[in-house]
Design an enzyme around this catalytic site. Structure first.
Site, short mmCIF file in Angstrom:
data_model
loop_
_atom_site.label_atom_id
_atom_site.label_comp_id
_atom_site.label_asym_id
_atom_site.label_seq_id
_atom_site.Cartn_x
_atom_site.Cartn_y
_atom_site.Cartn_z
N ASP A 155 0.84 -1.20 0.00
CA ASP A 155 0.00 0.00 0.00
C ASP A 155 0.88 1.25 0.00
OD1 ASP A 155 -1.92 1.98 0.48
OD2 ASP A 155 -3.11 0.68 1.74
N ASP A 156 0.81 2.02 -1.08
CA ASP A 156 1.55 3.29 -1.18
C ASP A 156 3.06 3.10 -1.27
OD1 ASP A 156 -0.96 4.36 -0.86
OD2 ASP A 156 -0.54 5.40 1.02
N CYS A 178 -6.18 4.10 -3.33
CA CYS A 178 -6.38 2.71 -2.92
C CYS A 178 -7.57 1.98 -3.54
CB CYS A 178 -6.53 2.64 -1.40
SG CYS A 178 -5.13 3.28 -0.48
N ARG A 188 -7.58 -1.18 -6.34
CA ARG A 188 -7.84 -2.57 -5.94
C ARG A 188 -8.99 -3.16 -6.73
NH1 ARG A 188 -5.17 -3.15 -0.71
NH2 ARG A 188 -3.88 -1.28 -0.63
N LYS A 219 -5.30 -5.89 3.88
CA LYS A 219 -6.21 -4.76 3.72
C LYS A 219 -7.14 -4.98 2.52
CE LYS A 219 -6.20 0.05 2.20
NZ LYS A 219 -5.44 1.27 1.95
N HIS A 232 -10.46 -2.86 1.62
CA HIS A 232 -10.79 -1.51 1.15
C HIS A 232 -11.67 -1.48 -0.10
CE1 HIS A 232 -9.19 2.88 1.56
NE2 HIS A 232 -10.49 2.76 1.82
N SER A 274 -8.27 1.54 5.17
CA SER A 274 -6.91 1.98 5.47
C SER A 274 -6.65 2.03 6.97
CB SER A 274 -6.65 3.37 4.85
OG SER A 274 -6.64 3.29 3.45
N HIS A 300 1.31 2.23 4.00
CA HIS A 300 0.37 3.33 4.24
C HIS A 300 0.57 3.84 5.65
CE1 HIS A 300 -3.48 5.40 4.79
NE2 HIS A 300 -3.72 5.28 3.49
N ASP A 348 -0.39 -0.74 -4.88
CA ASP A 348 -1.65 -0.16 -5.38
C ASP A 348 -1.49 1.21 -6.03
OD1 ASP A 348 -1.14 1.23 -3.02
OD2 ASP A 348 -3.18 1.07 -2.26
N ASN A 349 -0.51 1.96 -5.64
CA ASN A 349 -0.25 3.29 -6.24
C ASN A 349 1.09 3.79 -5.72
OD1 ASN A 349 -2.85 3.91 -4.05
ND2 ASN A 349 -0.88 4.84 -3.58
N LYS A 388 1.61 9.50 -5.08
CA LYS A 388 0.22 9.14 -4.81
C LYS A 388 -0.73 10.32 -5.03
CE LYS A 388 -2.83 7.63 -1.06
NZ LYS A 388 -2.92 6.95 0.24
#
Length: 457
Positions: A31-32, A71, A75, A125, A127, A150, A230, A282-283, A303
């Site tokens: 994540d991130d 996010c 996903r 996670k 989300h 998150s 994240h 994810d990003n 992001k």
């Protein structure tokens, strides 16, 4: 495409073994995490030997993109193979007050593999909707263990959220871990509030190892979406460095160590050669948090933006005996493509009843072929059409308020950092790309399918 990879692939194909069993699939999704946040993608400060080992045994994609710079939409695109707008999941991220989620009528990777005899688990996670009717077991997974949104969001209605992370909170992990009232869920039941975020990355791995061990005699699909890096950042005591300058580094290196535990388990169980392992995110990184965020160098921004740093992310795939070791491909690819590609690699061809946007890139991975993807739409974090990639050209229409958009055109083959705007030099290219992006978006808009539940952020 590098000649070295083409040469490896051609030699390799002559000795490609037949499948002894349906391959397992492990999809590790952070994540991130930034483009530059792995040693094998150029980081000079973060050491990731276990993830690097996957790259050495497999392939890196250097031009791999996610369909949103935030996010939830990203996903949704990953699991369905659809631009988020096509499945109604494009308008930013979900919050604890949200009453909608990924429509269970959509076909996911898990749905497809489960229907073909795979055991399926989501550990990490989610989300994509925290209400029970949207959680993983409604979307093709046999088992779920993780947080529903998150790790900076609070149960039940996101009230009383503390300020976002600081060096002071990193220095006092024991207190900081109690400040966010994030729930931990097993299947559909909340089992811990707040979740102990210091240990959560390791506990995800514990659950993943248990799932792998329990299903070692049948094919399985493990989706492992880590809730880190994240913010807020946490690690267990044995992975902790009190210097806040090293906060982000600690978290990535801890994820790497836990990835090593997974790969050791596969080797001990004799499953290493029968398992496809994918590592991506994810990003791009949340740059405004500085030492609590990552790096997208040499890309622009991170992001939340449609610049390369927001949507071009690291990607690694390993499958010994099937994907040539030590390869690197510069072909245009996307997380949208993983659904049909995984279906192809597992020998379970995809024939979706509803249109998807993903393209099978298995030949890019196994044979070094050119990518069948030549175009990629860019949408903002709020789901607004913002640009188009076509070949090496990238057009962005940057909107600022109610005024006219700022037109930006880049040749990524010469300007990966998006520093030189060529819009005024190539007006005909701008016109062509703008027309094409409008056509593509119009088709998606016309044929968009309903989101699950009532839209409410």
């Amino acid at each position: 495409m590098k000649f070295s990879f083409l040469h490896l692939a051609l030699c390799f194909l002559t000795t490609l073994p037949a499948l002894a069993r349906d391959p397992n699939v492990i999809l590790i999704f952070t994540d991130d995490q930034g483009y530059n946040d792995l040693s094998c993608f150029g980081s000079e400060t973060i050491k990731t030997p276990h993830i690097d080992a996957l790259a050495e045994k497999g392939l890196r994609l250097t031009d791999f993109h996610v369909p949103s710079p935030v996010c939830s939409p990203s996903r949704a695109g990953l699991l369905t193979g659809c631009y988020p707008k096509r499945v109604g999941m494009h308008q930013h991220v979900l919050f604890p007050k949200s009453t909608y989620g990924l429509n269970p009528e959509e076909l996911t990777i898990a749905d497809h593999l489960k229907a073909n005899g795979y055991a399926t688990a989501c550990i990490g996670k989610w989300h994509l909707g925290h209400l029970p009717k949207f959680l993983p077991r409604a979307n093709g997974f046999d088992f779920y263990f993780g947080i529903p949104y998150s790790n900076d969001m609070n149960h039940p209605a996101n009230q009383k959220r503390p300020k976002l992370p600081s060096d002071e909170l990193w220095a006092d992990q024991k207190t900081a871990v109690t400040l966010w009232n994030t729930p931990l869920i097993r299947n559909e039941e909340i089992i811990e509030v707040p979740v102990d975020q210091q240990t959560i990355t390791r506990r995800y791995t514990d659950e993943a190892i248990q799932f792998i061990t329990s299903n070692k005699d049948r094919p399985f699909f493990l989706y492992l979406p880590h809730s880190m890096p994240h913010i807020p950042l946490y690690v267990p005591d044995d992975a902790y460095d009190s210097d806040p300058a090293n906060a982000y580094k600690c978290v990535i290196e801890h994820i790497d160590a836990e990835t090593g535990r997974l790969t050791r388990t596969l080797k001990e169980l004799g499953l290493e050669d029968d398992t496809i392992i994918i590592y991506t995110t994810d990003n791009g990184p949340w740059l405004k948090f500085k030492n609590h965020g990552g790096s997208a160098k040499p890309l622009r921004d991170g992001k939340g933006t449609t610049f390369e740093g927001g949507q071009r992310v690291p990607f690694i795939i390993s499958w010994p005996g099937h994907i040539p070791a030590g390869g690197k491909s510069d072909e245009l690819t996307s997380s949208l493509d993983l659904f049909p590609t995984i279906a192809s690699l597992t020998g379970k061809p995809l024939k979706p009843a509803k249109k998807i946007d993903g393209i099978d890139i298995s030949k890019v991975l196994t044979a070094g072929e050119e990518s069948p993807r030549d175009e990629f739409l860019h949408y903002t974090s709020s789901g607004e059409l913002d640009g188009l990639r076509q070949g090496d050209w990238k057009l962005l229409l940057r909107k600022k308020g109610a005024g006219k958009p700022q037109v930006q055109l880049y040749d990524l083959s010469k300007d990966i950092g998006e520093r030189t705007n060529l819009a005024s030099k190539y007006p005909e290219k701008v016109t062509t790309l703008q027309k094409r992006m409008t056509e593509l978006d119009a088709e998606i808009t016309t044929n968009a399918r309903p989101v699950g539940g009532k839209f409410n952020r």
